[in-house]
Design a protein around this motif. Structure first.
Motif, PDB file in Angstrom:
ATOM      1  N   PHE A  28      46.357 -10.364   1.949  1.00 28.55           N
ATOM      2  CA  PHE A  28      45.444  -9.561   1.130  1.00 28.55           C
ATOM      3  C   PHE A  28      44.261 -10.387   0.630  1.00 28.55           C
ATOM      4  CE2 PHE A  28      44.118  -8.229  -3.148  1.00 28.55           C
ATOM      5  CZ  PHE A  28      43.610  -6.976  -2.862  1.00 28.55           C
ATOM      6  N   LEU A  29      44.534 -11.580   0.095  1.00 27.98           N
ATOM      7  CA  LEU A  29      43.448 -12.385  -0.466  1.00 27.98           C
ATOM      8  C   LEU A  29      42.487 -12.860   0.619  1.00 27.98           C
ATOM      9  CD1 LEU A  29      45.266 -14.507  -3.210  1.00 27.98           C
ATOM     10  CD2 LEU A  29      43.768 -12.525  -3.510  1.00 27.98           C
ATOM     11  N   THR A  30      43.018 -13.149   1.816  1.00 27.93           N
ATOM     12  CA  THR A  30      42.145 -13.525   2.938  1.00 27.93           C
ATOM     13  C   THR A  30      41.268 -12.354   3.339  1.00 27.93           C
ATOM     14  OG1 THR A  30      43.828 -15.066   3.735  1.00 27.93           O
ATOM     15  CG2 THR A  30      42.103 -14.409   5.293  1.00 27.93           C
ATOM     16  N   HIS A  31      41.877 -11.176   3.391  1.00 29.73           N
ATOM     17  CA  HIS A  31      41.119  -9.965   3.719  1.00 29.73           C
ATOM     18  C   HIS A  31      40.046  -9.703   2.664  1.00 29.73           C
ATOM     19  CE1 HIS A  31      41.485  -5.603   5.442  1.00 29.73           C
ATOM     20  NE2 HIS A  31      40.247  -6.059   5.439  1.00 29.73           N
ATOM     21  N   LEU A  32      40.418  -9.879   1.391  1.00 26.05           N
ATOM     22  CA  LEU A  32      39.468  -9.663   0.299  1.00 26.05           C
ATOM     23  C   LEU A  32      38.313 -10.650   0.363  1.00 26.05           C
ATOM     24  CD1 LEU A  32      38.778  -8.149  -2.328  1.00 26.05           C
ATOM     25  CD2 LEU A  32      40.176  -9.821  -3.558  1.00 26.05           C
ATOM     26  N   GLU A  33      38.610 -11.894   0.721  1.00 25.39           N
ATOM     27  CA  GLU A  33      37.548 -12.902   0.848  1.00 25.39           C
ATOM     28  C   GLU A  33      36.537 -12.500   1.917  1.00 25.39           C
ATOM     29  OE1 GLU A  33      36.998 -17.635   2.040  1.00 25.39           O
ATOM     30  OE2 GLU A  33      38.982 -16.707   2.015  1.00 25.39           O
ATOM     31  N   ILE A  34      37.046 -12.046   3.072  1.00 25.54           N
ATOM     32  CA  ILE A  34      36.162 -11.608   4.152  1.00 25.54           C
ATOM     33  C   ILE A  34      35.346 -10.402   3.711  1.00 25.54           C
ATOM     34  CG2 ILE A  34      36.121 -10.693   6.507  1.00 25.54           C
ATOM     35  CD1 ILE A  34      38.682 -12.303   7.026  1.00 25.54           C
TER      36      ILE A  34
END
Length: 258
Positions: A28-34
């Protein structure tokens, strides 16, 4: 004595092609960063906060004047910030027109209306932002905002027309796939590939329908700007709700695509 050359590998190693993980498999956090690295991602989060604030202000549920004043200042500041995020965004519409291959005269007209209108809207909005920021004389703001609203409205008119035509094409493709699947099932033939195509086609249709709803909501807001807030369709609560709906749909599309 001659050295023996190595025997050729009967199973040569194929190049490794990186596979992009789906949004459901990604952290989730990786997706949010992108998502937050994209201009549209941040812009739509600002849009959600702005129109949620406008709904609160328009519904008159607050009675404390200091809080109303702070929320009004916040809404105005977010609106100006969003305009700054659109600097140079008109270039994507210019490139879209350059790269589009027109099959019919009607398609040409609709694409020019859709991308041309939106491109002019983003171009004029740069000067609206400069006026609100104080660099341009604010006497020019009413005329700039009126032209901006008309260009935006025409852009949404063309965009909705194009998407409705695309939906009709997708409906025809879905009927053909359904026919093929039904015939295959009657003959006892496996049709996993066709069913996968049908699933992706239906997902595409859903996103296209959401885009049409979003364009209608944004078109309603631009119509309210053209009419200077007059008329039943220009009610502050209705326009703010349309803006929030548009922001939520756009945020969902951007989230899925990144």
């Amino acid at each position: 004595m001659e050295s023996e050359s190595p025997a050729p590998n009967p199973h040569p190693q194929s190049p490794i092609i990186p596979v992009k993980p789906s949004s459901s498999d990604r952290d989730f956090l990786t997706h949010l960063e992108i998502y937050l690295t994209k201009r549209d991602g941040v812009d739509k989060l600002l849009k959600i906060s702005r129109y949620a604030t406008k709904i609160i202000l328009a519904s008159s549920i607050l009675t404390q004047q200091p809080l109303i004043t702070r929320l009004g200042s916040f809404e105005s500041s977010v609106g100006i910030s969003r305009k700054a995020f659109r600097l140079g965004k008109f270039v994507q519409d210019v490139n879209a027109l350059r790269s589009t291959r027109f099959t019919t005269c009607l398609n040409l007209i609709l694409y020019v209306i859709a991308y041309g209108g939106e491109g002019l809207y983003y171009f004029i909005e740069q000067f609206v932002w400069l006026g609100k920021a104080g660099l341009i004389d604010k006497r020019h703001l009413p005329a700039l905002q009126k032209w901006s609203a008309w260009c935006e409205f025409m852009g949404y008119f063309g965009s909705i027309s194009l998407k409705v035509r695309e939906l009709r094409t997708l409906d025809a493709e879905e009927k053909c796939l359904m026919t093929s699947i039904n015939l295959a099932m009657l003959r006892g033939i496996a049709c996993g590939e066709e069913q996968g195509k049908l699933r992706k086609l239906r997902e595409k249709k859903l996103m296209k329908r959401l885009s049409v709803i979003q364009d209608f909501a944004d078109g309603l807001m631009s119509l309210a700007d053209i009419r200077d807030g007059r008329g039943r369709l220009s009610s502050p609560v209705l326009v703010s709700a349309a803006g929030l709906l548009s922001a939520l749909i756009s945020s969902h599309k951007n989230w899925v695509s990144c």
